[in-house]
Design a protein around this motif. Structure first.
Motif, mmCIF file in Angstrom:
data_model
loop_
_atom_site.group_PDB
_atom_site.id
_atom_site.type_symbol
_atom_site.label_atom_id
_atom_site.label_comp_id
_atom_site.label_asym_id
_atom_site.label_seq_id
_atom_site.Cartn_x
_atom_site.Cartn_y
_atom_site.Cartn_z
ATOM 1 N N ALA A 196 -0.301 -0.241 -0.844
ATOM 2 C CA ALA A 196 0.626 -1.160 -0.721
ATOM 3 C C ALA A 196 0.291 -2.470 -1.545
ATOM 4 C CB ALA A 196 2.284 -1.246 -0.010
ATOM 5 N N ARG A 197 -0.804 -3.049 -0.479
ATOM 6 C CA ARG A 197 -1.508 -4.462 -0.888
ATOM 7 C C ARG A 197 -1.290 -4.863 -2.136
ATOM 8 N NH1 ARG A 197 0.647 -8.319 2.480
ATOM 9 N NH2 ARG A 197 -2.211 -9.223 2.117
ATOM 10 N N ARG A 198 -2.026 -3.699 -2.507
ATOM 11 C CA ARG A 198 -2.933 -4.351 -4.338
ATOM 12 C C ARG A 198 -1.877 -4.154 -5.102
ATOM 13 N NH1 ARG A 198 -8.045 -2.451 -7.342
ATOM 14 N NH2 ARG A 198 -7.009 -2.649 -9.163
ATOM 15 N N LEU A 199 -0.699 -2.983 -5.118
ATOM 16 C CA LEU A 199 0.046 -3.040 -5.797
ATOM 17 C C LEU A 199 0.497 -4.297 -5.877
ATOM 18 C CD1 LEU A 199 1.888 -1.315 -8.184
ATOM 19 C CD2 LEU A 199 2.995 -0.268 -5.980
ATOM 20 N N ARG A 257 7.502 -8.146 -2.221
ATOM 21 C CA ARG A 257 7.922 -7.092 -3.370
ATOM 22 C C ARG A 257 7.622 -5.642 -3.537
ATOM 23 N NH1 ARG A 257 7.741 -10.923 -7.871
ATOM 24 N NH2 ARG A 257 8.056 -13.109 -6.912
ATOM 25 N N VAL A 258 6.659 -5.293 -2.465
ATOM 26 C CA VAL A 258 6.203 -3.883 -2.714
ATOM 27 C C VAL A 258 6.559 -3.131 -0.826
ATOM 28 C CG1 VAL A 258 4.671 -1.744 -2.166
ATOM 29 C CG2 VAL A 258 4.591 -4.025 -4.275
ATOM 30 N N SER A 259 7.221 -1.791 -0.598
ATOM 31 C CA SER A 259 7.183 -1.575 0.560
ATOM 32 C C SER A 259 6.337 -0.896 1.022
ATOM 33 C CB SER A 259 8.325 -0.758 1.002
ATOM 34 O OG SER A 259 7.693 1.039 -0.086
ATOM 35 N N ASP A 260 6.134 -0.508 2.581
ATOM 36 C CA ASP A 260 4.926 -0.502 2.955
ATOM 37 C C ASP A 260 4.937 1.266 2.649
ATOM 38 O OD1 ASP A 260 5.191 -2.803 4.897
ATOM 39 O OD2 ASP A 260 6.296 -1.330 6.482
#
Length: 345
Positions: free
Chosen positions: A122-125, A180-183
């Motif tokens: 998720a962090r990279r996305l 912007r991205v969920s877990d």
């Protein structure tokens, strides 16, 4: 050889060379030269004794009259609230720091994502989405800029450009902080993105209402406590008693005038300013009104608020004012005596 009364010796003059004054001296007595020396010595050493010898035995001893000083010494306290925020930057400063930020981004080593993020997380996305919006740059607060393009070096901003304003930088940082991205590594729809709470505004409710009694106004300026007495607006002060010094008197004045519900600290025991009121004399030279010399010490307030209820000085109102506001409230003579201890902000 003749010995006078002060212990000096000199040869007795020749009788054939005596002057008219010397010939009048009786045999067995000192000459006129010695008599003159004795009279001078008597004036220096025996004048007080001779004066008191003529007084009757029961006369009281008198001392020279000494006029009382025409000034009363007073002590006061200039209580301040220091700035709580940094000052607003000049548009030129905003443009300069913006340029420095872009220069730093150009010279830095390229950001290697594989060191900081695991693939397919998720962090990279989330990182990829935000860098794509920045058009290839890793900076958070410089706007749209491509440090590797053909116009990478043409990045100076004109003074006053909104891209370098503090509001624009703040909006960029807040937008970058949004998730912007969920877990579960799923992209959140734009309408479901939770905006980041904005920090408090620099202009408070007290500034909008013009409330000069609140301490949460003019957060980037120094405020000074002034009180209203019979002679107008002033700093709290009172006469120094015989058993206290300036530091003790200033603390007493603050406690009596503004109450004890404030957490204060007197910075130093050395006065930072003083105001002098000249004594008033009548046409015949008699003293009508004694003068005043007021010495001010500097203090800081950490918590609490002033309360004039029941003060013994007759103060009816108080304000927390800036330097410019004080110049409009204080008398010109009073302001000249205290202006040099005030900071620009």
């Amino acid at each position: 050889m003749c010995i006078n009364q002060i212990g000096q010796q000199h040869p007795t003059p020749d009788p054939g060379k005596l002057t008219s004054d010397d010939t009048t001296a009786s045999p067995g007595k000192v000459c006129s030269r010695c008599a003159t020396s004795a009279q001078i010595a008597a004036r220096f050493y025996s004048s007080t004794t001779a004066a008191t010898a003529n007084l009757p035995p029961d006369a009281p001893a008198s001392s020279p009259a000494r006029a009382s000083p025409p000034y009363d010494v007073r002590s006061g306290l200039i209580l301040t609230r220091p700035p709580l925020l940094t000052r607003k930057l000049h548009p030129f400063e905003n443009a300069f720091f913006f340029y420095q930020k872009r220069l730093e981004e150009r010279l830095n080593t390229p950001f290697i994502t594989s060191i900081y993020f695991k693939p397919d997380t998720a962090r990279r996305l989330d990182w990829s989405l935000k860098v794509g919006e920045r058009q290839g740059t890793v900076a958070k607060d410089i706007g749209v800029y491509n440090g590797k393009g053909s116009k990478a070096w043409d990045d100076e901003l004109k003074v006053g450009d909104q891209l370098s304003s503090q509001e624009s930088l703040l909006n960029s940082l807040l937008k970058d902080a949004e998730a912007r991205v969920s877990d579960d590594a799923e992209v959140i729809a734009p309408e479901d993105v939770v905006p980041v709470e904005r920090p408090l505004e620099r202009e408070t409710e007290a500034d909008k209402k013009g409330d000069v009694k609140r301490l949460d106004r003019q957060l980037d300026r120094t405020l000074y406590l002034v009180v209203k007495g019979t002679d107008g607006w002033m700093f709290p002060a009172d006469a120094v008693s015989r058993d206290e010094n300036l530091h003790e008197a200033a603390q007493r004045v603050l406690d009596q005038a503004a109450g004890v519900n404030m957490n204060t600290w007197i910075v130093s025991r050395v006065p930072v300013a003083h105001v002098v009121e000249q004594p008033v004399q009548g046409a015949d030279g008699t003293l009508q009104t004694r003068g005043q010399k007021t010495f001010f010490l500097k203090g800081r307030i950490m918590a609490g608020q002033a309360n004039l209820k029941g003060n013994p000085f007759g103060y009816t109102d108080f304000k927390w004012l800036t330097r410019e506001e004080l110049q409009n409230e204080l008398s010109p003579e009073y302001f000249r005596g205290v202006r040099n201890m005030m900071s620009d902000r």
